[in-house]
Design a protein around this motif. Structure first.
Motif, mmCIF file in Angstrom:
data_model
loop_
_atom_site.group_PDB
_atom_site.id
_atom_site.type_symbol
_atom_site.label_atom_id
_atom_site.label_comp_id
_atom_site.label_asym_id
_atom_site.label_seq_id
_atom_site.Cartn_x
_atom_site.Cartn_y
_atom_site.Cartn_z
ATOM 1 N N GLN A 1 0.819 -1.203 0.000
ATOM 2 C CA GLN A 1 0.000 0.000 0.000
ATOM 3 C C GLN A 1 0.864 1.268 0.000
ATOM 4 O O GLN A 1 1.908 1.314 0.639
ATOM 5 N N PRO A 2 0.433 2.297 -0.738
ATOM 6 C CA PRO A 2 1.122 3.597 -0.641
ATOM 7 C C PRO A 2 1.123 4.088 0.804
ATOM 8 O O PRO A 2 0.134 3.944 1.520
ATOM 9 N N GLY A 3 2.238 4.652 1.228
ATOM 10 C CA GLY A 3 2.375 5.111 2.606
ATOM 11 C C GLY A 3 3.081 4.116 3.504
ATOM 12 O O GLY A 3 3.461 4.462 4.627
ATOM 13 N N THR A 4 3.267 2.867 3.019
ATOM 14 C CA THR A 4 3.996 1.871 3.800
ATOM 15 C C THR A 4 5.466 2.278 3.925
ATOM 16 O O THR A 4 6.078 2.704 2.950
ATOM 17 N N ASN A 5 6.012 2.141 5.123
ATOM 18 C CA ASN A 5 7.419 2.481 5.351
ATOM 19 C C ASN A 5 8.275 1.212 5.286
ATOM 20 O O ASN A 5 7.946 0.204 5.911
ATOM 21 N N ILE A 6 9.364 1.294 4.543
ATOM 22 C CA ILE A 6 10.324 0.200 4.440
ATOM 23 C C ILE A 6 11.682 0.733 4.880
ATOM 24 O O ILE A 6 12.146 1.763 4.384
ATOM 25 N N LYS A 7 12.313 0.041 5.822
ATOM 26 C CA LYS A 7 13.610 0.474 6.343
ATOM 27 C C LYS A 7 14.710 -0.440 5.800
ATOM 28 O O LYS A 7 14.524 -1.650 5.684
ATOM 29 N N PHE A 8 15.852 0.169 5.492
ATOM 30 C CA PHE A 8 16.995 -0.569 4.976
ATOM 31 C C PHE A 8 18.243 -0.256 5.801
ATOM 32 O O PHE A 8 18.405 0.866 6.297
ATOM 33 N N ILE A 9 19.119 -1.235 5.939
ATOM 34 C CA ILE A 9 20.501 -1.003 6.347
ATOM 35 C C ILE A 9 21.358 -1.429 5.166
ATOM 36 O O ILE A 9 21.289 -2.571 4.707
ATOM 37 N N ILE A 10 22.167 -0.490 4.649
ATOM 38 C CA ILE A 10 22.903 -0.674 3.401
ATOM 39 C C ILE A 10 24.387 -0.480 3.662
ATOM 40 O O ILE A 10 24.780 0.379 4.461
ATOM 41 N N SER A 11 25.202 -1.279 2.998
ATOM 42 C CA SER A 11 26.653 -1.098 3.094
ATOM 43 C C SER A 11 27.245 -1.009 1.690
ATOM 44 O O SER A 11 26.699 -1.570 0.730
#
Length: 458
Positions: free
Chosen positions: A134-144
């Motif tokens: 759904q639009p508005g969903t938050n997705i968190k990333f940890i990136i290296s």
């Protein structure tokens, strides 16, 4: 050897010449002792530098070099570029899904390798319906990244599946693994109170009580309160409710009522949340009786009682007759609630009642709902409905002069006055369970006072 001897002779002759020159100058200036001393110091310094220069030339002539700077050894068998390791960059990123975006497009925008994107999607799919992102969903990333210009590597992806659960996709040993974890939350308490000036809903909203909490209060007090006749201006209300917030401070579960109080024309009602020995959480009066009764007194919210139970002149047919129910005037399509849990005995057109539903309840009770505009989705004969569930919508079908709900309570085949009905509570606490409840009640009362004081200090 000859070069070395020549260097020594040149050094001695230079030294002798400078010494003789200094002696002559200092002898001539005589009385200018201070200047003589300064001049002698400068000349001596120059002499030392000259000697050092001559000695260095001597070392060079003999094929030797003075080791002024120690240079760290570099392994000549490994290219220099490979010996300089790039600095690793590691950072967090949070993405809010926009309309039309997918997991694949978001990973592509980050710059993830195609084979890593496929692995992430494959691990997510069994646990999360990616087509319903759904639009508005938050997705968190940890990136290296191994350097600023290298390809980003997703080490961790986190996406919420429900208010209490989230999915974490972790990169480990060259592959991705997804699992469901419970969201770590902490409670945040709110204590509100107010005075009714126009209606419970509007006045509760004015003091900051969320709509969902107000509707829960309506439902819980509807077992004992006729909101059209029992509530007056000046009556007071209180509520203690709790939100659950995650460690980022975002609310994941809103508005669980712990305590509510409502002053009416007759008395003051109090209800408390309590978890019994069976693990089920419900609401109880201060004495430990269930707040839920067999039937609601008002199966519709925000409606006006337009006609009571008793004899009246029929508005269409014109003769006096016994009105064996209550009429609630309300706008078209206002939701109608099941007054109690039970089984639908009749649904359809019922003569002057128009679109009508009859529900059979335990203990020989039935309820009737007439003049509906439409039935709620899934309603059918034989279906079990829960108390408070929407079963239909206000209309003016059948013999009716306007939009309203005609509501009847039938006991052993006879219509009785719903407004005077006193049905027993569903449950009474006893023994050790009651003792636990009384302790919990006191703690909730103290919590309400503490939260009120804390909010006033802020």
């Amino acid at each position: 050897m000859e070069l070395q001897g020549f260097g020594q002779e040149e050094s001695k002759s230079s030294y002798q010449k400078i010494k003789n020159t200094i002696f002559k100058i200092t002898k001539n200036i005589g009385k200018w002792k201070i200047f003589s001393i300064l001049f002698a110091f400068a000349a001596f310094t120059f002499l030392i530098i000259t000697i050092q220069y001559v000695e260095s030339r001597q070392y060079i002539a003999n094929g030797r070099a003075r080791p002024y700077i120690a240079i760290e050894r570099i392994d000549t068998h490994i290219p220099l570029v490979e010996q300089i390791r790039a600095e690793q960059i590691r950072y967090e990123k949070e993405v809010t899904v926009r309309r039309g975006e997918t997991i694949s497009s978001i990973l592509n925008e980050i710059g993830t390798q195609n084979n890593h994107s496929r692995a992430i999607i494959d691990s997510l799919s069994p646990l999360f319906n990616l087509r319903r992102l759904q639009p508005g969903t938050n997705i968190k990333f940890i990136i290296s990244q191994e350097g600023e210009h290298s390809t980003p590597l997703i080490e961790l992806l986190t996406i919420g599946r429900s208010p209490r659960e989230e999915i974490r996709v972790v990169y480990k040993d060259g592959s991705y693994e997804a699992k469901v974890v419970e969201v770590e939350t902490v409670p945040r308490y709110f204590a509100k109170s107010g005075v009714i000036e126009s209606s419970l809903y509007s006045d509760a909203r004015s003091v900051g009580i969320p709509s969902s909490v107000i509707m829960d209060m309506f439902h819980l007090f509807s077992f004992d309160v006729d909101f059209q006749r029992d509530i007056y201006r000046g009556n007071r209300f209180k509520v203690l409710f709790r939100d659950m917030v995650n460690l980022d401070g975002k609310t994941v579960l809103r508005g669980n009522i712990l305590f509510a109080e409502l002053e009416t024309a007759r008395d003051t009602l109090k209800i408390y949340s309590f978890t019994g020995d069976d693990g089920r959480t419900d609401f109880f009066t201060g004495e430990g009786n269930s707040a839920r009764k067999t039937l609601l007194k008002t199966p519709i919210h925000g409606a006006r009682l337009s006609s009571g139970f008793g004899r009246r002149t029929h508005p269409i047919r014109g003769y006096t007759h016994m009105h064996r129910g209550l009429d609630f005037a309300a706008p078209r399509n206002t939701p109608i609630l099941a007054a109690g849990s039970g089984v639908i005995e009749f649904i359809g057109w019922n003569g002057g009642y128009g679109n009508c539903i009859i529900i059979r309840h335990p203990n020989e009770f039935k309820t009737l709902y007439a003049h509906m505009n439409a039935f709620a989705s899934g309603m059918r004969r034989g279906r079990h409905v829960r108390q408070g569930e929407v079963i239909g919508f206000v209309g003016t079908t059948g013999v009716s002069t306007g939009y309203h709900l005609h509501y009847e309570v039938i006991f052993r085949g006879q219509q009785i006055n719903p407004s005077t009905l006193r049905t027993p509570p569903e449950r009474r606490l006893t023994g050790s369970e009651l003792e636990r409840f009384l302790v919990a009640r006191q703690e909730i009362d103290e919590k309400y006072i503490d939260v009120r004081l804390a909010w006033r200090e802020h």
